[in-house]
Scaffold this motif. Structure first.
Motif, short mmCIF file in Angstrom:
data_model
loop_
_atom_site.label_atom_id
_atom_site.label_comp_id
_atom_site.label_asym_id
_atom_site.label_seq_id
_atom_site.Cartn_x
_atom_site.Cartn_y
_atom_site.Cartn_z
N GLY A 167 8.01 7.35 -0.57
CA GLY A 167 8.64 6.39 0.34
C GLY A 167 7.71 5.95 1.45
O GLY A 167 8.11 5.15 2.31
N PHE A 168 6.49 6.44 1.44
CA PHE A 168 5.49 6.11 2.47
C PHE A 168 4.73 4.89 1.98
O PHE A 168 3.71 5.00 1.32
N ARG A 169 5.26 3.68 2.30
CA ARG A 169 4.68 2.46 1.75
C ARG A 169 4.71 1.33 2.77
O ARG A 169 5.64 1.19 3.54
N MET A 170 3.65 0.55 2.75
CA MET A 170 3.47 -0.54 3.70
C MET A 170 3.40 -1.86 2.94
O MET A 170 2.81 -1.93 1.86
N VAL A 171 4.01 -2.91 3.51
CA VAL A 171 4.01 -4.22 2.87
C VAL A 171 3.69 -5.31 3.88
O VAL A 171 3.84 -5.12 5.09
N GLY A 172 3.25 -6.46 3.35
CA GLY A 172 3.00 -7.63 4.17
C GLY A 172 4.21 -8.55 4.23
O GLY A 172 5.29 -8.23 3.73
N ARG A 173 4.00 -9.72 4.81
CA ARG A 173 5.12 -10.61 5.10
C ARG A 173 5.87 -11.07 3.85
O ARG A 173 7.10 -11.16 3.86
N SER A 174 5.16 -11.36 2.76
CA SER A 174 5.85 -11.88 1.57
C SER A 174 6.85 -10.86 1.03
O SER A 174 7.96 -11.23 0.62
N LEU A 175 6.48 -9.58 1.02
CA LEU A 175 7.41 -8.57 0.52
C LEU A 175 8.47 -8.21 1.55
O LEU A 175 9.57 -7.81 1.19
N ILE A 176 8.16 -8.37 2.83
CA ILE A 176 9.22 -8.22 3.84
C ILE A 176 10.35 -9.21 3.55
O ILE A 176 11.53 -8.84 3.53
N GLU A 177 9.97 -10.45 3.29
CA GLU A 177 10.97 -11.48 3.02
C GLU A 177 11.71 -11.19 1.72
O GLU A 177 12.94 -11.34 1.63
N LEU A 178 10.99 -10.76 0.68
CA LEU A 178 11.62 -10.45 -0.60
C LEU A 178 12.59 -9.28 -0.46
O LEU A 178 13.75 -9.37 -0.89
N GLY A 237 1.68 -1.92 -17.23
CA GLY A 237 0.23 -1.83 -17.43
C GLY A 237 -0.51 -1.27 -16.24
O GLY A 237 -1.75 -1.16 -16.27
N ASN A 238 0.19 -0.90 -15.18
CA ASN A 238 -0.43 -0.37 -13.97
C ASN A 238 -0.11 1.10 -13.81
O ASN A 238 1.01 1.54 -14.09
N SER A 239 -1.08 1.86 -13.32
CA SER A 239 -0.88 3.29 -13.10
C SER A 239 -0.63 3.55 -11.62
O SER A 239 -1.47 3.23 -10.78
N ILE A 240 0.52 4.13 -11.31
CA ILE A 240 0.89 4.48 -9.94
C ILE A 240 1.06 5.99 -9.91
O ILE A 240 1.97 6.54 -10.55
N SER A 241 0.22 6.68 -9.17
CA SER A 241 0.22 8.14 -9.21
C SER A 241 1.42 8.75 -8.51
O SER A 241 1.85 9.86 -8.85
N ASP A 242 1.97 8.06 -7.52
CA ASP A 242 3.07 8.61 -6.71
C ASP A 242 4.19 7.58 -6.57
O ASP A 242 4.45 7.07 -5.48
N PRO A 243 4.87 7.25 -7.68
CA PRO A 243 5.84 6.15 -7.66
C PRO A 243 7.10 6.45 -6.86
O PRO A 243 7.84 5.52 -6.52
N THR A 244 7.36 7.71 -6.54
CA THR A 244 8.54 8.03 -5.74
C THR A 244 8.23 8.12 -4.25
O THR A 244 9.14 8.40 -3.46
N VAL A 287 0.87 -1.18 0.00
CA VAL A 287 0.00 0.00 0.00
C VAL A 287 0.90 1.23 0.00
O VAL A 287 1.79 1.35 0.85
N ILE A 288 0.67 2.11 -0.97
CA ILE A 288 1.47 3.32 -1.11
C ILE A 288 0.63 4.52 -0.70
O ILE A 288 -0.51 4.67 -1.16
N GLY A 289 1.18 5.37 0.13
CA GLY A 289 0.54 6.63 0.46
C GLY A 289 0.84 7.66 -0.61
O GLY A 289 2.00 8.04 -0.80
N SER A 290 -0.19 8.09 -1.34
CA SER A 290 0.00 9.01 -2.46
C SER A 290 -0.50 10.40 -2.13
O SER A 290 -1.63 10.57 -1.67
N GLU A 306 -2.89 2.19 -3.92
CA GLU A 306 -2.57 3.52 -3.41
C GLU A 306 -3.75 4.07 -2.62
O GLU A 306 -4.90 3.83 -2.97
N ILE A 307 -3.44 4.82 -1.57
CA ILE A 307 -4.49 5.54 -0.86
C ILE A 307 -4.06 7.00 -0.71
O ILE A 307 -2.85 7.30 -0.69
#
Length: 237
Positions: free
Chosen positions: A155-166, A146-153, A113-116, A193-194
């Motif tokens: 740094g305010f982003r949250m991840v779950g366990r799978s991406l923590i490990e990655l 193919g995905n639109s991300i309004s605020d790709p830069t 989840v990205i804070g935009s 994004e939220i």
């Protein structure tokens, strides 16, 4: 049993802001643990962490933003955290939005989840030059994934366990935000994004200075294109 949740705070020369950043977290998101990753700061960041009794990791050499953030993800992975979120040490990110981000992460079964700042266009919107750069990366990411991300830069982003490990094992070094979100999208992970409200930097100096902007644009663009080419090559095998 409640989820273990960690705030990762990369910090390089953030002595002007780090105390207020942590106090704000303790006030607005007290159910989160936090870890400051002091990236070999040259100012009093480390001294303030020690004097205030903050939780920190002190890197003996400067790894840059990517290395500092990856250190935080390694800490999260090793200590069994199920949710991790990055907050900058300069006071731009408001921890009051963490519970909204967490709800979206869990309820929508998202991987990131990205804070935009650009969904509702409230608060500090960055400089005109940086908005142009962000718009460019939004278009490039759309073209590559193919995905639109309004605020790709952001740094305010949250991840779950799978991406923590990655991310604990593999995370971009320089200017990692656009590159890492592309890798996640190419792996068919779910990114949401939220809207959030960000503040101006409360002190210190940004790591992306005008003289580095051209290098930043070229380096990140090439990394995104190469990530797409690798994915296409792997599909053909």
């Amino acid at each position: 049993m409640r989820s273990k949740k960690l705030i990762i705070i990369p910090a390089y020369n953030e002595s002007e802001c780090i105390v207020d950043t942590i106090k704000n977290i303790q006030k607005k998101a007290s159910d989160y643990d936090y870890i400051i990753v002091n990236d070999c700061s040259k100012d009093d960041t480390l001294k303030k962490c020690i004097d205030e009794g903050f939780n920190y990791i002190n890197l003996p050499i400067n790894l840059g933003i990517g290395g500092a953030v990856q250190t935080g993800y390694r800490y999260a992975a090793d200590n069994g955290y199920e949710i991790a979120v990055q907050i900058d040490g300069d006071g731009q990110h408001d921890p009051a939005f963490l519970h909204d981000m967490e709800n979206v992460l869990l309820e929508r079964n998202a991987d990131m989840v990205i804070g935009s700042r650009f969904i509702e266009n409230k608060g500090f919107q960055s400089s005109f030059a940086r908005r142009l750069g962000i718009s460019y990366f939004t278009k490039l990411i759309k073209l590559m994934t193919g995905n639109s991300i309004s605020d790709p830069t952001s740094g305010f982003r949250m991840v779950g366990r799978s991406l923590i490990e990655l991310f604990s094992q593999d995370y971009p070094g320089d200017y990692p935000e656009p590159e890492s979100v592309v890798e996640v999208l190419l792996d068919k992970k779910k990114v949401v994004e939220i809207p959030v409200v960000m503040k101006e930097r409360q002190g210190g100096v940004s790591s992306i200075q005008p003289r580095k902007s051209v290098y930043y644009m070229i380096k990140v663009s090439l990394a995104i294109v190469f990530a797409r080419l690798r994915k296409l090559r792997n599909k053909k095998r």
